[in-house]
Design an enzyme around this catalytic site. Structure first.
Site, short mmCIF file in Angstrom:
data_model
loop_
_atom_site.label_atom_id
_atom_site.label_comp_id
_atom_site.label_asym_id
_atom_site.label_seq_id
_atom_site.Cartn_x
_atom_site.Cartn_y
_atom_site.Cartn_z
CG ASP A 90 -10.21 -1.10 1.58
OD1 ASP A 90 -10.10 -1.88 2.53
OD2 ASP A 90 -9.35 -0.26 1.28
CD GLU A 117 -2.89 -0.80 2.46
OE1 GLU A 117 -2.42 -1.30 3.50
OE2 GLU A 117 -3.97 -0.23 2.40
P1 5GP Z 1 -12.22 -2.87 11.85
O1 5GP Z 1 -11.09 -3.84 11.83
O2 5GP Z 1 -12.15 -1.93 13.03
O3 5GP Z 1 -13.57 -3.52 11.71
O4 5GP Z 1 -12.10 -1.98 10.51
C1 5GP Z 1 -11.31 -0.82 10.43
C2 5GP Z 1 -9.83 -1.15 10.47
O5 5GP Z 1 -9.48 -1.88 9.27
C3 5GP Z 1 -8.93 0.07 10.42
O6 5GP Z 1 -8.70 0.58 11.71
C4 5GP Z 1 -7.65 -0.49 9.79
O7 5GP Z 1 -6.88 -1.16 10.75
C5 5GP Z 1 -8.19 -1.51 8.82
N1 5GP Z 1 -8.33 -0.92 7.47
C6 5GP Z 1 -9.44 -0.45 6.88
N2 5GP Z 1 -9.18 -0.01 5.64
C7 5GP Z 1 -7.87 -0.21 5.42
C8 5GP Z 1 -7.00 0.01 4.31
O8 5GP Z 1 -7.38 0.51 3.25
N3 5GP Z 1 -5.70 -0.35 4.48
C9 5GP Z 1 -5.25 -0.92 5.64
N4 5GP Z 1 -3.96 -1.26 5.69
N5 5GP Z 1 -6.04 -1.16 6.69
C10 5GP Z 1 -7.34 -0.81 6.59
#
Ligand code: 5GP
Length: 367
Positions: free
Chosen positions: A307, A232
């Site tokens: 995403d 990324e």
């Molecule tokens: P959760 O795991 O809290 O349900 O979803 C949100 C989390 O997913 C974010 O805090 C981050 O850690 C991860 N996340 C969401 N979108 C992205 C992205 O585009 N790239 C990355 N590396 N992590 C993401």
């Protein structure tokens, strides 16, 4: 109904807290504002930006946004609610298989452990009533409901919409090795509740591969499937190590050098492509130069994903429409792309067979 909405689709890269409905986010902020937990006016403009202006923001800004979303959503009741809503939203646009990922979180002040976080998520799956859901055993929960979402054109094998859901537990790159191992152990405990794999995500400029490797190796040894957010940001060394690890899938694959493209293509590791996310985070300057084209032409395994449908104001149908328009692909090509996704899911053969039948049935109506 437009074909990109009515055709069956497979979603393999959706973060739970990133897929939250705009209206729910706003409501949660208002309630916490009234309780004095947050100052509503401080966060309102940030949320309104997500909800209504949906402008581009850098990847770094997106992670700050997630910290805010987590303040609003991380309690058991809310997690149950947003899980239910996210599943119903995907099902309403004919997603027939969803792999939903989330980072189990611990918050002692509200009595939340990683385990109780995940129990609340599973409770959300159980609470789904407007569609038939299978999340653990290939048996559909077919509760009748008056507000059943209407039958659609492409997948009218039953009167109600039906969706298979499986869970991936995410390791956040801010976590320690011990915390990452705890997540893997939790995934193993929850295998009977639809957990099929592990994801590595979180801010890509934080943390080092060697911190997560012991947990990922352990997961791999125990037979859990693994998907990694990969490339990324520019970091050749990490991309190389990730590809050498041979995960079952990777997400994004943006900043690859020639050698890594070659290695990826040889390895045939499927790539989860998130077009809107890549454009809105300015990771890719314009859709015309997106690596989808090169990988698609090389017949590399690909799957279109959202995403964070809430944060990036998109939907899986929208991603199909966007790819079709931007890359000049017709309905049949897009249908085949969606169907190919069956091969890359982490659920077992029974689910795969069911999806094949769903797509075969929809193919007959494709004109
Ligand atoms: P959760 O795991 O809290 O349900 O979803 C949100 C989390 O997913 C974010 O805090 C981050 O850690 C991860 N996340 C969401 N979108 C992205 C992205 O585009 N790239 C990355 N590396 N992590 C993401």
């Amino acid at each position: 109904m437009k074909w990109w909405v009515s055709m069956p689709k497979i979603e393999l890269h959706a973060h739970l807290n990133g897929s939250i409905r705009d209206s729910t986010l706003l409501e949660l902020a208002r309630v916490l504002g009234e309780k004095g937990v947050i100052v509503f006016s401080d966060v309102e403009h940030v949320i309104m930006k997500i909800c209504f202006y949906s402008d581009d923001r850098s990847l770094g800004e997106v992670f700050k946004l997630f910290d805010l979303i987590h303040i609003l959503t991380t309690d058991h009741k809310t997690l149950t609610r947003i899980t239910k809503e996210v599943v119903e939203d995907f099902a309403s646009e004919n997603v027939v298989y969803l792999e939903l990922r989330t980072t189990p979180k611990k918050n002692d002040s509200i009595g939340m452990s990683k385990h109780s976080y995940m129990e609340a998520v599973v409770e959300g799956l159980r609470a789904v009533t407007t569609v038939d859901i299978d999340f653990d055993s290939h048996k559909f929960n077919t509760q009748d409901s008056l507000n059943s979402i209407a039958m659609n054109d492409a997948c009218d094998r039953t009167k109600r919409k039906r969706i298979h859901v499986r869970l991936l537990l995410s390791i956040d790159r801010r976590e320690t090795t011990e915390a990452a191992i705890e997540t893997v152990k939790l995934a193993l405990e929850m295998r009977d509740l639809g957990v099929v794999g592990i994801d590595l995500s979180g801010n890509p400029v934080v943390g080092e591969w060697k911190t997560f490797l012991p947990a990922l190796k352990f997961a791999q040894k125990q037979g859990l499937y693994i998907t990694l957010h990969c490339g990324e940001v520019p970091n050749c060394q990490e991309v190389q190590l990730m590809l050498d690890f041979l995960p079952q899938r990777i997400g994004h694959a943006i900043f690859f050098e020639e050698e890594e493209w070659r290695q990826l293509k040889t390895s045939k590791i499927p790539v989860e492509i998130c077009l809107t996310s890549n454009i809105k985070t300015e990771s890719i300057s314009s859709i015309d130069i997106h690596h989808f084209v090169d990988l698609y032409n090389a017949k590399h395994p690909l799957v279109l994903c959202t995403d964070d449908a809430g944060v990036f104001s998109t939907s899986l149908s929208n991603e199909y429409k966007l790819a079709s328009t931007a890359f000049g692909l017709g309905k049949r090509e897009m249908f085949e792309l969606a169907r190919n996704g069956i091969e890359f899911i982490f659920a077992g053969d029974e689910v795969k067979q069911d999806l094949v039948e769903t797509f075969d049935s929809a193919a007959k109506k494709l004109n």
